[in-house]
Design a protein around this motif. Sequence first.
Motif, PDB file in Angstrom:
ATOM      1  N   LYS A 108       0.844  -1.202   0.000  1.00 35.13           N
ATOM      2  CA  LYS A 108       0.000   0.000   0.000  1.00 35.13           C
ATOM      3  C   LYS A 108       0.879   1.252   0.000  1.00 35.13           C
ATOM      4  O   LYS A 108       1.967   1.247   0.560  1.00 35.13           O
ATOM      5  CB  LYS A 108      -0.896   0.035   1.246  1.00 35.13           C
ATOM      6  CG  LYS A 108      -1.889  -1.111   1.324  1.00 35.13           C
ATOM      7  CD  LYS A 108      -2.869  -0.918   2.457  1.00 35.13           C
ATOM      8  CE  LYS A 108      -2.334  -1.480   3.740  1.00 35.13           C
ATOM      9  NZ  LYS A 108      -3.277  -1.441   4.849  1.00 35.13           N
ATOM     10  N   LYS A 109       0.372   2.309  -0.589  1.00 36.84           N
ATOM     11  CA  LYS A 109       1.055   3.606  -0.566  1.00 36.84           C
ATOM     12  C   LYS A 109       0.911   4.251   0.808  1.00 36.84           C
ATOM     13  O   LYS A 109       1.867   4.763   1.373  1.00 36.84           O
ATOM     14  CB  LYS A 109       0.458   4.501  -1.652  1.00 36.84           C
ATOM     15  CG  LYS A 109       1.109   5.856  -1.770  1.00 36.84           C
ATOM     16  CD  LYS A 109       0.508   6.620  -2.952  1.00 36.84           C
ATOM     17  CE  LYS A 109       1.152   7.969  -3.118  1.00 36.84           C
ATOM     18  NZ  LYS A 109       0.628   8.675  -4.306  1.00 36.84           N
ATOM     19  N   GLY A 113      -4.545   2.891   1.997  1.00 28.32           N
ATOM     20  CA  GLY A 113      -4.530   2.459   0.598  1.00 28.32           C
ATOM     21  C   GLY A 113      -3.874   3.515  -0.270  1.00 28.32           C
ATOM     22  O   GLY A 113      -2.729   3.891  -0.057  1.00 28.32           O
ATOM     23  N   ASP A 114      -4.627   4.031  -1.249  1.00 28.10           N
ATOM     24  CA  ASP A 114      -4.084   5.053  -2.144  1.00 28.10           C
ATOM     25  C   ASP A 114      -4.256   6.465  -1.606  1.00 28.10           C
ATOM     26  O   ASP A 114      -3.722   7.415  -2.168  1.00 28.10           O
ATOM     27  CB  ASP A 114      -4.762   4.960  -3.528  1.00 28.10           C
ATOM     28  CG  ASP A 114      -4.320   3.718  -4.284  1.00 28.10           C
ATOM     29  OD1 ASP A 114      -3.191   3.244  -4.041  1.00 28.10           O
ATOM     30  OD2 ASP A 114      -5.108   3.224  -5.112  1.00 28.10           O
ATOM     31  N   THR A 115      -5.042   6.604  -0.545  1.00 32.01           N
ATOM     32  CA  THR A 115      -5.276   7.932   0.028  1.00 32.01           C
ATOM     33  C   THR A 115      -4.906   7.945   1.508  1.00 32.01           C
ATOM     34  O   THR A 115      -4.930   6.919   2.179  1.00 32.01           O
ATOM     35  CB  THR A 115      -6.756   8.348  -0.124  1.00 32.01           C
ATOM     36  OG1 THR A 115      -7.574   7.386   0.542  1.00 32.01           O
ATOM     37  CG2 THR A 115      -7.161   8.451  -1.583  1.00 32.01           C
ATOM     38  N   TRP A 153       6.935   5.048   3.064  1.00 30.56           N
ATOM     39  CA  TRP A 153       5.692   5.704   3.483  1.00 30.56           C
ATOM     40  C   TRP A 153       5.973   7.136   3.921  1.00 30.56           C
ATOM     41  O   TRP A 153       5.239   8.059   3.552  1.00 30.56           O
ATOM     42  CB  TRP A 153       5.004   4.930   4.620  1.00 30.56           C
ATOM     43  CG  TRP A 153       3.874   5.716   5.208  1.00 30.56           C
ATOM     44  CD1 TRP A 153       2.603   5.804   4.719  1.00 30.56           C
ATOM     45  CD2 TRP A 153       3.923   6.575   6.355  1.00 30.56           C
ATOM     46  NE1 TRP A 153       1.857   6.657   5.505  1.00 30.56           N
ATOM     47  CE2 TRP A 153       2.639   7.144   6.512  1.00 30.56           C
ATOM     48  CE3 TRP A 153       4.918   6.914   7.263  1.00 30.56           C
ATOM     49  CZ2 TRP A 153       2.331   8.030   7.543  1.00 30.56           C
ATOM     50  CZ3 TRP A 153       4.612   7.792   8.288  1.00 30.56           C
ATOM     51  CH2 TRP A 153       3.338   8.341   8.427  1.00 30.56           C
ATOM     52  N   GLU A 156       6.421   9.276   0.868  1.00 25.72           N
ATOM     53  CA  GLU A 156       5.138   9.477   0.179  1.00 25.72           C
ATOM     54  C   GLU A 156       4.253  10.455   0.959  1.00 25.72           C
ATOM     55  O   GLU A 156       3.633  11.344   0.382  1.00 25.72           O
ATOM     56  CB  GLU A 156       4.392   8.147   0.011  1.00 25.72           C
ATOM     57  CG  GLU A 156       5.048   7.170  -0.939  1.00 25.72           C
ATOM     58  CD  GLU A 156       4.807   7.500  -2.402  1.00 25.72           C
ATOM     59  OE1 GLU A 156       4.042   8.435  -2.713  1.00 25.72           O
ATOM     60  OE2 GLU A 156       5.409   6.811  -3.240  1.00 25.72           O
ATOM     61  N   SER A 160       3.199  14.339  -0.184  1.00 29.24           N
ATOM     62  CA  SER A 160       1.809  14.476  -0.610  1.00 29.24           C
ATOM     63  C   SER A 160       1.447  15.959  -0.612  1.00 29.24           C
ATOM     64  O   SER A 160       1.790  16.694   0.319  1.00 29.24           O
ATOM     65  CB  SER A 160       0.918  13.698   0.357  1.00 29.24           C
ATOM     66  OG  SER A 160      -0.407  14.120   0.268  1.00 29.24           O
TER      67      SER A 160
END
Length: 184
Positions: A108-109, A113-115, A153, A156, A160
């Motif tokens: 997973k990012k 999940g993706d958010t 993580w 990322e 963001s």
Amino acid sequence: ESLSPKSPEILKYNPVHKKLPILLHNGKPVVESLVIVEYIDETWTSGSSILPADPLGKSNARFWAKFIDDKLMPAIMNIRRYQGEEQVKAIDEVVELFKLLENELKGKKFFGGDTIGLVDITANFIALWLGIHQEIMGIQVVSKEKLPIFCKWIDEYLNSSIIKQSLPSRDELSAVLLSYQKSL
């Protein structure tokens, strides 16, 4: 807010724990970080939720957020309390706790999940504050060699766009932490 001595507002709006954070909404206090975050999510529903829609996903997110708050955060704070061999043991304990989080992140990012979701927001202090603490204390807790998934993580999360807009700069946080460290 003044934390030393505690302001009358802190004592008025959080008489149980007598600490921050406190969110005042329509003159009513909401206290404790996780409670505040969920309150905001449930009160302002125009965007996407920070919790999954399904009950199992919600309970898992709440579990990991509580794990971070109740288990990981105190273990990280213990590192500051110890020196020498005791500090090494405390670091090893924290790394083992991070490995549990890494396992949750596999594939997973973000934890959501993706958010970005509740667990990511709860782990915010790790993403930015822990790196600054490591620099100030001259120790290495989190590294790409020990925790590659978790470090990915962190990258990322901090890169963001929503987080870049929301967090204070690393320099601002460093100044706050250095000031706090000197006061101890």
